[in-house]
Write an enzyme that holds these catalytic residues in place. Structure first.
Site, PDB file in Angstrom:
ATOM      1  N   HIS A   1      12.182 -40.759  -1.112  1.00  0.00           N
ATOM      2  CA  HIS A   1      11.227 -41.599  -0.386  1.00  0.00           C
ATOM      3  C   HIS A   1      11.819 -42.185   0.913  1.00  0.00           C
ATOM      4  O   HIS A   1      11.199 -42.138   1.964  1.00  0.00           O
ATOM      5  CB  HIS A   1      10.744 -42.764  -1.253  1.00  0.00           C
ATOM      6  CG  HIS A   1      10.217 -42.351  -2.601  1.00  0.00           C
ATOM      7  ND1 HIS A   1       9.541 -41.185  -2.802  1.00  0.00           N
ATOM      8  CD2 HIS A   1      10.264 -42.965  -3.815  1.00  0.00           C
ATOM      9  CE1 HIS A   1       9.193 -41.099  -4.083  1.00  0.00           C
ATOM     10  NE2 HIS A   1       9.628 -42.165  -4.717  1.00  0.00           N
TER      11      HIS A   1
ATOM     12  N   GLU B   1      11.449 -53.483  -5.531  1.00  0.00           N
ATOM     13  CA  GLU B   1      10.541 -53.608  -6.680  1.00  0.00           C
ATOM     14  C   GLU B   1      10.920 -54.846  -7.464  1.00  0.00           C
ATOM     15  O   GLU B   1      12.106 -55.225  -7.519  1.00  0.00           O
ATOM     16  CB  GLU B   1      10.679 -52.382  -7.580  1.00  0.00           C
ATOM     17  CG  GLU B   1      10.191 -51.112  -6.928  1.00  0.00           C
ATOM     18  CD  GLU B   1      10.236 -49.942  -7.899  1.00  0.00           C
ATOM     19  OE1 GLU B   1       9.199 -49.604  -8.450  1.00  0.00           O
ATOM     20  OE2 GLU B   1      11.334 -49.395  -8.112  1.00  0.00           O
TER      21      GLU B   1
ATOM     22  N   LYS C   1       9.959 -34.937  -8.240  1.00  0.00           N
ATOM     23  CA  LYS C   1      11.364 -35.273  -8.192  1.00  0.00           C
ATOM     24  C   LYS C   1      11.799 -35.800  -9.559  1.00  0.00           C
ATOM     25  O   LYS C   1      10.918 -36.214 -10.315  1.00  0.00           O
ATOM     26  CB  LYS C   1      11.605 -36.316  -7.111  1.00  0.00           C
ATOM     27  CG  LYS C   1      10.941 -37.655  -7.428  1.00  0.00           C
ATOM     28  CD  LYS C   1      11.335 -38.663  -6.435  1.00  0.00           C
ATOM     29  CE  LYS C   1      11.749 -39.960  -6.944  1.00  0.00           C
ATOM     30  NZ  LYS C   1      11.585 -40.500  -8.201  1.00  0.00           N
TER      31      LYS C   1
ATOM     32  N   ARG D   1       3.644 -30.317 -27.093  1.00  0.00           N
ATOM     33  CA  ARG D   1       4.024 -30.075 -28.484  1.00  0.00           C
ATOM     34  C   ARG D   1       3.321 -31.097 -29.382  1.00  0.00           C
ATOM     35  O   ARG D   1       3.944 -32.020 -29.894  1.00  0.00           O
ATOM     36  CB  ARG D   1       5.540 -30.258 -28.573  1.00  0.00           C
ATOM     37  CG  ARG D   1       6.175 -29.629 -29.778  1.00  0.00           C
ATOM     38  CD  ARG D   1       7.631 -29.864 -29.728  1.00  0.00           C
ATOM     39  NE  ARG D   1       7.927 -31.263 -29.386  1.00  0.00           N
ATOM     40  CZ  ARG D   1       9.124 -31.715 -29.065  1.00  0.00           C
ATOM     41  NH1 ARG D   1      10.127 -30.915 -28.985  1.00  0.00           N
ATOM     42  NH2 ARG D   1       9.328 -33.000 -28.778  1.00  0.00           N
TER      43      ARG D   1
HETATM   44  C1  BG6 Z   1       9.260 -43.464  -8.171  1.00  0.00           C
HETATM   45  C2  BG6 Z   1      10.544 -43.935  -8.769  1.00  0.00           C
HETATM   46  O1  BG6 Z   1       9.465 -42.323  -7.396  1.00  0.00           O
HETATM   47  O2  BG6 Z   1       8.690 -44.485  -7.358  1.00  0.00           O
HETATM   48  C3  BG6 Z   1      10.342 -45.217  -9.551  1.00  0.00           C
HETATM   49  O3  BG6 Z   1      11.062 -42.946  -9.629  1.00  0.00           O
HETATM   50  C4  BG6 Z   1       9.614 -46.242  -8.717  1.00  0.00           C
HETATM   51  O4  BG6 Z   1      11.592 -45.724 -10.007  1.00  0.00           O
HETATM   52  C5  BG6 Z   1       8.367 -45.649  -8.076  1.00  0.00           C
HETATM   53  O5  BG6 Z   1       9.276 -47.330  -9.565  1.00  0.00           O
HETATM   54  C6  BG6 Z   1       7.707 -46.636  -7.136  1.00  0.00           C
HETATM   55  O6  BG6 Z   1       6.535 -46.101  -6.607  1.00  0.00           O
HETATM   56  P1  BG6 Z   1       5.497 -47.033  -5.838  1.00  0.00           P
HETATM   57  O7  BG6 Z   1       4.461 -46.099  -5.351  1.00  0.00           O
HETATM   58  O8  BG6 Z   1       5.001 -48.025  -6.859  1.00  0.00           O
HETATM   59  O9  BG6 Z   1       6.252 -47.713  -4.747  1.00  0.00           O
END
Ligand code: BG6
Length: 511
Positions: free
Chosen positions: A265, A241, A173, A66
């Site tokens: 995951h 993280e 997802k 949009r």
């Molecule tokens: C995503 C999540 O699927 O994976 C995020 O929604 C997360 O919250 C991310 O930060 C992390 O991905 P990666 O590849 O950096 O481990």
């Protein structure tokens, strides 16, 4: 001469996957071009694929949003995204050829005229660039809009795969927020696209190190004999993280760590670690084995002591003071969303009976690391004095998914000297030390697979359902209890997470 054992059977893998896999004539329509996912992952991955020579010369990318943009404005957005986030160097000639296939279609998701324009654009690209009418529709948009968009694709003749050309839909997802909503979402997609036209992205499956779990387990003979409850004490799967939720309050609040990461995951990682050998490396056989694991996974009876959740409070990270979750922009001060989640899963099969799988994930933890640690039982007998083995812990095999990709084996070794003293040592395999080529980004691999119509790395709806079935009771249990515990940013989660393992005399690894 002894015949070679463990020989490969070409009939089991009709496609020789060592050949370079290059996409045929095709294009991609991207919904949600202004979002983070498109800018940081999808657009750079498309450029990287083009740069590696894996896209057809006439590959075309259509943005739909949009916005009052012309094709050049869209090209500028992609250009900036590529410059900032692409993995491979920027090459003017690659960019020029790729960007000639960029188009932009402005409009709302419920705008019929815009979808007519989209159809015309797709037809023109077929004529001009030779896409063969093969189009993937990538929905990098909130799931609430999936229904409207796929409905429009159908109504405007865009979802009609035929023997001459294919049409595929790619969804990200969250696949729902519980079992019931996941089923609804699936009904929406399945009402328009055939199962083999639906590609659900779990980007962890696109990571080299995750695919290597299967190579490690099934291409070798030394791990499989000990890969069971006779030898394995427990398995820890960690996705930590160091970042907070950043600008993602709108998505994250109300979703939380368990839905965001464990449901997809981490349960996929668990399935790869726990599954039986597939009869072939094709999508059907892999999914079947993963599904069996998820179907045999159960939660322990007492959820209060076998799960943990937390919310980060202010703290220190990398020498910097950071704010707590409740102070993040867009988060209500009353939010009960967890930013740390840990659960215990039991896989009720002969191989895994009695071996707990501990899954944990969190934001603002000590550092960014994803790993799978298979922790072994102690040797049944130690013919040493107890002081000699005071510093010996349990053997472990650690699959380092990221960063610092590789594998660590931890075992006991004699400390050099006149006395018998045994201590843990590590033996290490690092990708960087063994392979010269850097691993591709997960999105490169997955987008290429979509264009090739190669489904092994995409979870099927059954896996999604089974994962929600397992997780729903945990989320319901937590919802009844109100607010989560807190933990300081930069630490490894709330004390309840440590207590969860301490009950059985175990501890989390400090990766
Ligand atoms: C995503 C999540 O699927 O994976 C995020 O929604 C997360 O919250 C991310 O930060 C992390 O991905 P990666 O590849 O950096 O481990």
């Amino acid at each position: 001469m002894t015949p070679p054992s463990g020989s490969t059977n070409p009939l089991r893998d009709p496609q020789d996957r060592r050949l370079p896999r290059i996409a045929g004539p095709s294009g991609l329509v991207l919904f949600g071009v202004t979002g983070d996912l498109s800018r940081k992952k999808v657009m750079p991955a498309i450029y990287d694929l083009a740069n590696r020579g894996l896209l057809p010369p006439g590959f075309s990318l259509v943005g739909f949003a949009r916005r009052d943009w012309a094709d050049q404005d869209f090209a500028q957005i992609v250009h900036d995204a590529v410059k900032e986030h692409a993995r491979t160097p920027f090459r003017e000639e690659v960019w020029k050829q790729l960007s000639e296939g960029f188009r932009f279609v402005p409009g709302n998701f419920d705008d019929d005229v815009a979808f007519d324009n989209l159809r015309r654009t797709v037809e023109e690209l077929d004529q001009l660039r030779g896409t063969g009418g093969n189009m993937a529709f990538y929905l990098a948009i909130p799931p609430a809009f999936f229904g409207t968009v796929v409905g429009q694709l159908e109504e405007h003749g865009l979802a009609d795969g035929t023997a001459d050309h294919w049409r595929r839909v790619v969804v990200e997802k969250p696949f729902g927020h519980d079992l019931a909503s996941a089923r609804e979402l699936n009904d929406v997609l399945a009402g328009v696209f055939e199962p083999d036209e639906i590609f659900r992205i779990d980007h962890y499956l696109g990571k080299e190190t995750v695919q290597n779990i299967l190579a490690m387990r099934f291409a070798n003979n030394m791990f499989e004999p000990i890969w069971n409850s006779n030898y394995v004490d427990h398995v820890q799967i960690t996705m930590a993280e160091d970042i907070g939720i950043g600008g993602r309050a709108g998505y994250y609040d109300g979703i939380g760590a368990a839905r965001d990461v464990i449901q997809n995951h981490l349960l996929q990682l668990m399935a790869l670690v726990a599954m039986e050998e597939p009869i072939a490396f094709d999508a059907e056989s892999l999914r079947l084995e993963k599904q069996k694991v998820l179907a045999s996974a159960v939660l322990p009876r007492r959820l209060d002591t076998t799960t943990a959740r937390g919310q980060y409070a202010a703290g220190w990270q990398g020498g910097e003071k950071v704010i707590g979750f409740l102070d993040e922009e867009g988060i209500a001060t009353t939010s009960a969303t967890e930013t740390f989640a840990a659960i215990t899963v039991e896989v009720e099969t002969r191989r895994w009976a009695g071996v707990p799988f501990y899954l944990r994930t969190g934001k603002r933890l000590g550092r960014r690391v994803t790993e799978v640690a298979v922790v072994f039982k102690r040797a049944p007998h130690l013919p040493f004095t107890s002081t000699a083995t005071e510093e010996l812990t349990q053997n472990a095999l650690v699959i380092r998914v990221q960063p610092d990709e590789g594998l660590t084996m931890r075992f006991g070794s004699k400390v050099p000297g006149t006395a018998m003293e045994i201590r843990d040592v590590n033996m290490d395999f690092a990708y960087g030390g063994s392979f010269t080529e850097a691993s591709a980004e997960a999105y490169e691999r997955l987008i290429l697979d979509v264009l090739l119509g190669d489904p092994p790395l995409f979870p099927q709806h059954e896996e999604v359902e089974l994962s929600w079935k397992l997780l729903d009771p945990v989320i319901e249990h937590w919802a009844k209890k109100g607010k989560p515990d807190t933990y300081d940013a930069g630490t490894w989660g709330p004390p309840s997470a440590d207590a969860m393992l301490a009950r059985s005399g175990r501890t989390w690894r400090r990766p």
